[in-house]
Motif scaffolding. Structure first.
Motif, PDB file in Angstrom:
ATOM      1  N   GLU A  46       3.968   1.323  -1.987  1.00 31.39           N
ATOM      2  CA  GLU A  46       3.689   0.245  -1.037  1.00 31.39           C
ATOM      3  C   GLU A  46       4.935  -0.609  -0.779  1.00 31.39           C
ATOM      4  OE1 GLU A  46      -1.106  -0.523  -1.579  1.00 31.39           O
ATOM      5  OE2 GLU A  46       0.301  -1.713  -2.784  1.00 31.39           O
ATOM      6  N   LEU A  49       7.210   1.394   1.676  1.00 27.43           N
ATOM      7  CA  LEU A  49       6.708   1.465   3.045  1.00 27.43           C
ATOM      8  C   LEU A  49       6.382   0.095   3.633  1.00 27.43           C
ATOM      9  CD1 LEU A  49       4.418   4.615   2.718  1.00 27.43           C
ATOM     10  CD2 LEU A  49       6.742   4.481   3.599  1.00 27.43           C
ATOM     11  N   GLY A  50       6.297  -0.919   2.774  1.00 24.81           N
ATOM     12  CA  GLY A  50       6.040  -2.267   3.268  1.00 24.81           C
ATOM     13  C   GLY A  50       4.649  -2.482   3.809  1.00 24.81           C
ATOM     14  N   GLU A  51       3.675  -1.716   3.316  1.00 22.72           N
ATOM     15  CA  GLU A  51       2.298  -1.833   3.787  1.00 22.72           C
ATOM     16  C   GLU A  51       1.335  -1.674   2.617  1.00 22.72           C
ATOM     17  OE1 GLU A  51       1.095  -2.523   6.704  1.00 22.72           O
ATOM     18  OE2 GLU A  51       2.805  -2.242   8.063  1.00 22.72           O
ATOM     19  N   GLU A  52       0.176  -2.332   2.710  1.00 24.32           N
ATOM     20  CA  GLU A  52      -0.898  -2.091   1.745  1.00 24.32           C
ATOM     21  C   GLU A  52      -1.548  -0.756   2.087  1.00 24.32           C
ATOM     22  OE1 GLU A  52      -4.824  -4.384  -0.067  1.00 24.32           O
ATOM     23  OE2 GLU A  52      -4.314  -4.616   2.064  1.00 24.32           O
ATOM     24  N   LEU A  53      -1.617   0.146   1.112  1.00 24.01           N
ATOM     25  CA  LEU A  53      -2.120   1.500   1.351  1.00 24.01           C
ATOM     26  C   LEU A  53      -3.496   1.735   0.744  1.00 24.01           C
ATOM     27  CD1 LEU A  53       1.176   3.415   0.549  1.00 24.01           C
ATOM     28  CD2 LEU A  53       0.306   2.775   2.811  1.00 24.01           C
ATOM     29  N   ARG A  55      -7.052  -0.185  -1.088  1.00 20.75           N
ATOM     30  CA  ARG A  55      -7.792  -1.434  -1.266  1.00 20.75           C
ATOM     31  C   ARG A  55      -9.070  -1.115  -2.028  1.00 20.75           C
ATOM     32  NH1 ARG A  55      -8.511  -3.850   4.272  1.00 20.75           N
ATOM     33  NH2 ARG A  55      -6.288  -4.290   3.991  1.00 20.75           N
ATOM     34  N   THR A  64      -6.510   2.068   3.101  1.00 25.02           N
ATOM     35  CA  THR A  64      -6.555   1.173   4.261  1.00 25.02           C
ATOM     36  C   THR A  64      -6.314   2.007   5.519  1.00 25.02           C
ATOM     37  OG1 THR A  64      -4.183   0.752   4.137  1.00 25.02           O
ATOM     38  CG2 THR A  64      -5.641  -0.707   2.861  1.00 25.02           C
ATOM     39  N   SER A  65      -6.277   1.368   6.672  1.00 27.27           N
ATOM     40  CA  SER A  65      -5.997   2.113   7.911  1.00 27.27           C
ATOM     41  C   SER A  65      -4.611   2.758   7.849  1.00 27.27           C
ATOM     42  CB  SER A  65      -6.107   1.188   9.125  1.00 27.27           C
ATOM     43  OG  SER A  65      -5.208   0.103   9.023  1.00 27.27           O
ATOM     44  N   LYS A  66      -3.642   2.024   7.321  1.00 31.27           N
ATOM     45  CA  LYS A  66      -2.301   2.613   7.151  1.00 31.27           C
ATOM     46  C   LYS A  66      -2.318   3.704   6.088  1.00 31.27           C
ATOM     47  CE  LYS A  66       0.461   0.287   9.964  1.00 31.27           C
ATOM     48  NZ  LYS A  66       1.306   0.956  10.982  1.00 31.27           N
ATOM     49  N   TRP A  69      -3.662   6.860   7.578  1.00 27.61           N
ATOM     50  CA  TRP A  69      -2.605   7.493   8.387  1.00 27.61           C
ATOM     51  C   TRP A  69      -1.634   8.253   7.502  1.00 27.61           C
ATOM     52  CZ3 TRP A  69       2.677   7.425   8.845  1.00 27.61           C
ATOM     53  CH2 TRP A  69       3.234   7.847  10.052  1.00 27.61           C
TER      54      TRP A  69
END
Length: 287
Positions: A46, A49-53, A55, A64-66, A69
């Motif tokens: 995370e 990539l700088g995103e919450e993956l 939850r 998550t949505s990311k 993906w």
């Protein structure tokens, strides 16, 4: 194709396991690490990539949505990574592997899998036997096959490599779905697809007559093409003249069905183990 700099395949492998429903504990057991190490892997991914993956949800950690993906693409990257390593590092294997599959699965899934496997393991001869899942399960039990793709529900344990909807199939522009009783082309009474169709129609109070029986999907498609009955199938490329049918025609949902990768009773040869990995990667890549 190389992975992006800093994106370790081991991070992706752990992520895929968790995103597909495994707990952190189970994932740690599968990859031979501690729970804390797996948790650190997810935090590291995370951060990169700088995103919450992931939850926490009702069933544990969920993408998550990311994350969803990434999951789709991580499967493909891992399959390609495995193919590259196998091609350059694995010792040359020889011998024969006996693989069973229903004809519709063979046409839908095996061409790409076997093409890639042939490039990476040219010394292995794959003997493909196409029969009903029920018959393939018997042959596995008696040692006549090394591995097989089976529809779930035939008394064999196996690894689920695909799950998706069953769907109705009929001639384009036909009104067969309005007939009473509904004419159906299906396999023998032990077939799980047949049972799913009869149970779904029964719940709707629809009368049905299994007017044609075939042990192969191509046989059922032939009957449907002749305009004599509806049939059922998992998503596949339909022959010209056939069409998907469903709610718009007043037909009930058939639910989902899984494809299992089942192994024979005897220990697998190195060649058979390599084909198992190729099948797993092929289904993952196509998901």
């Amino acid at each position: 194709m190389n992975l992006p700099a800093g994106l370790d395949p081991e991070l992706l492998r752990s992520f895929v396991l968790i995103a597909e429903g495994e707990s952190v504990t189970r994932t740690a057991e599968k990859i031979g690490r501690t729970q804390s190490a797996v948790s650190m892997q997810m935090r590291r991914l995370e951060e990169i990539l700088g995103e919450e993956l992931l939850r926490r949800g009702h069933r544990g950690l969920e993408p998550t949505s990311k994350g969803a993906w990434l999951l789709e693409r991580a499967r493909t990257l891992l399959a390609l990574n495995e193919e590259i390593i196998t091609t350059f590092r694995a010792p040359a294997l020889t011998g024969q592997v006996r693989l069973g599959s229903p004809d519709d699965y063979a046409l839908q899934w095996l061409p790409g899998i076997l093409a890639r496997f042939g490039r990476t393991h040219p010394g292995i001869e794959v003997d493909v036997l196409c029969m009903s899942s029920e018959e393939l399960a018997r042959r596995l039990q008696h040692g006549h096959l090394d591995l097989a793709l089976l529809t779930e529900g035939h008394g064999r344990d196996g690894e689920e490599v695909w799950r998706g909807p069953l769907r109705w199939v009929g001639p384009q522009g036909s009104t067969l779905h309005k007939r009473d009783p509904l004419p159906l082309a299906a396999a023998h009474p032990g077939c799980t697809w047949r049972r799913a169709a009869l149970e779904a129609l029964g719940r709707e109070g629809r009368r049905v007559r299994v007017s044609y029986n075939s042990t192969t999907q191509s046989g059922c498609f032939a009957v449907a093409l002749a305009g004599l009955a509806l049939t059922i199938s998992t998503p596949t490329r339909l022959p010209p003249g056939l069409a998907w049918m469903g709610e718009a025609e007043g037909l009930p949902s058939l639910g989902e069905m899984g494809i299992l990768l089942a192994l024979g009773e005897a220990p697998l040869s190195p060649g058979a183990r390599a084909l198992v990995e190729a099948i797993r990667a092929g289904f993952a890549q196509a998901s």
